[in-house]
Write an enzyme that holds these catalytic residues in place. Structure first.
Site, short mmCIF file in Angstrom:
data_model
loop_
_atom_site.label_atom_id
_atom_site.label_comp_id
_atom_site.label_asym_id
_atom_site.label_seq_id
_atom_site.Cartn_x
_atom_site.Cartn_y
_atom_site.Cartn_z
N SER A 16 25.92 86.74 -66.32
CA SER A 16 24.49 86.48 -66.52
C SER A 16 24.15 85.95 -67.91
CB SER A 16 23.69 87.75 -66.25
OG SER A 16 23.89 88.20 -64.93
N THR A 60 23.66 96.30 -63.40
CA THR A 60 24.93 96.23 -62.69
C THR A 60 25.62 97.59 -62.71
OG1 THR A 60 26.96 94.92 -62.45
CG2 THR A 60 26.27 95.43 -64.70
N LYS A 64 22.89 100.91 -60.59
CA LYS A 64 21.94 100.36 -59.62
C LYS A 64 21.14 101.44 -58.89
CE LYS A 64 24.36 96.03 -58.63
NZ LYS A 64 24.84 95.11 -57.57
N ASN A 85 18.72 96.03 -58.83
CA ASN A 85 19.50 95.25 -59.80
C ASN A 85 18.65 94.28 -60.60
OD1 ASN A 85 19.12 93.42 -57.68
ND2 ASN A 85 21.06 92.39 -58.09
N ASP A 104 20.37 91.39 -54.63
CA ASP A 104 21.64 91.34 -53.90
C ASP A 104 21.41 90.86 -52.47
OD1 ASP A 104 23.34 92.18 -55.91
OD2 ASP A 104 23.26 94.29 -55.36
N GLY A 130 25.94 100.96 -54.90
CA GLY A 130 24.66 100.27 -54.81
C GLY A 130 24.75 98.92 -54.14
N ALA A 131 25.80 98.16 -54.43
CA ALA A 131 25.95 96.83 -53.82
C ALA A 131 26.14 96.95 -52.31
CB ALA A 131 27.12 96.08 -54.45
N LEU A 206 32.65 90.22 -52.88
CA LEU A 206 31.59 90.11 -53.88
C LEU A 206 32.14 89.75 -55.25
CD1 LEU A 206 29.84 91.26 -51.62
CD2 LEU A 206 28.88 92.88 -53.25
N GLY A 229 32.23 85.75 -54.34
CA GLY A 229 30.85 86.09 -54.62
C GLY A 229 30.11 85.18 -55.58
#
Length: 248
Positions: A16, A60, A64, A85, A104, A130-131, A206, A229
């Site tokens: 990011s 991240t 999350k 997120n 996501d 969380g993902a 991912l 991902g």
């Protein structure tokens, strides 16, 4: 100057910070993006207090789910998923207002939909963090039956030993939401019967570093269709920007 950032631990692999600072530079936006590597979610209030110009954060691993306790509002998707997120930071008078979103599901849905065919009726989701919650939510919205797989099976969640060749025939979409195979441990992969896979199997990882994980390579050897991902990550980044600037 407005500021945006990422909280998580560790952040050595972060995509990011480069993406957003390049965006700001290219588009003439007076803003910057930085990593906030915090070893405990309880450090979040200090990050906010020390950076009054913060307008938004990405979240991240491993925060999350933990971050929800620090938020004032949740989007309907974030509430349904139980993981956040993206955080929009606004002010009402002197009060800081934190609203949580989940990008996501946006990134994953847009990325995987073109790859799905009528025969993709079931999906195995590897991991329970969380993902994986967002992936589970997204697949169910697409009408695909899901089954979660974990190293610690419990009610409603199977173990890796339960993933049989027969199961892969029915649940032929397999999404890796674990860090297995992520740089630098690139030789690792989920323990699955890869020999049961064929060109009807879709493996979605991912992970984006490396661009082809061992999970993907092992499935590809037997004809599986694979995807990493990176596209999801780009779509999430676009969605984050929209969420930070949502009105209301």
């Amino acid at each position: 100057m407005d500021k945006y950032g990422l909280i998580g631990y560790p952040l050595g692999h972060s995509f990011s910070v480069g993406f957003f600072n390049e965006k700001f530079s290219n588009e003439g936006i007076d803003a910057c993006y930085q990593n906030f590597e915090i070893s405990d979610i309880r450090e979040l209030p200090e990050v906010l207090a020390s950076n009054p110009e913060l307008k938004g954060l990405n979240v991240t691993i491993p925060y999350k789910e933990q971050v929800i306790d620090y938020l004032d509002e949740l989007s309907p998707e974030a509430k349904a998923i139980g993981a956040v997120n993206v955080i929009r930071i606004s002010r009402k008078g002197r009060k800081l207002v934190l609203k949580g979103y989940n990008s996501d599901t946006v990134g994953f849905t847009k990325s995987i939909t073109p790859m799905l065919e009528n025969h993709h009726h079931g999906a195995l989701i590897l991991g329970t963090g969380g993902a994986s919650k967002a992936i589970n939510y997204s697949l169910k919205k697409l009408g695909i039956e899901t089954l979660l797989v974990s190293r610690t099976p419990r009610e409603g969640i199977i173990g890796y030993d339960d993933v049989t060749p027969e199961l892969i025939e029915t649940f032929n979409v397999i999404v890796n939401c674990t860090p297995l195979g992520m740089y630098p441990n690139v030789e690792e992969s989920p323990d699955l019967p890869y020999e049961a896979m064929d060109n009807h199997t879709l493996l979605y990882d991912l992970i984006y570093n490396p661009d082809q994980t061992t999970f993907m390579k092992r499935g590809q050897e037997y004809g599986a269709i694979v995807k990493n991902g990176l596209e999801m990550l780009l779509l999430q980044a676009f969605a984050s920007w929209d969420m930070w600037h949502e009105k209301g």
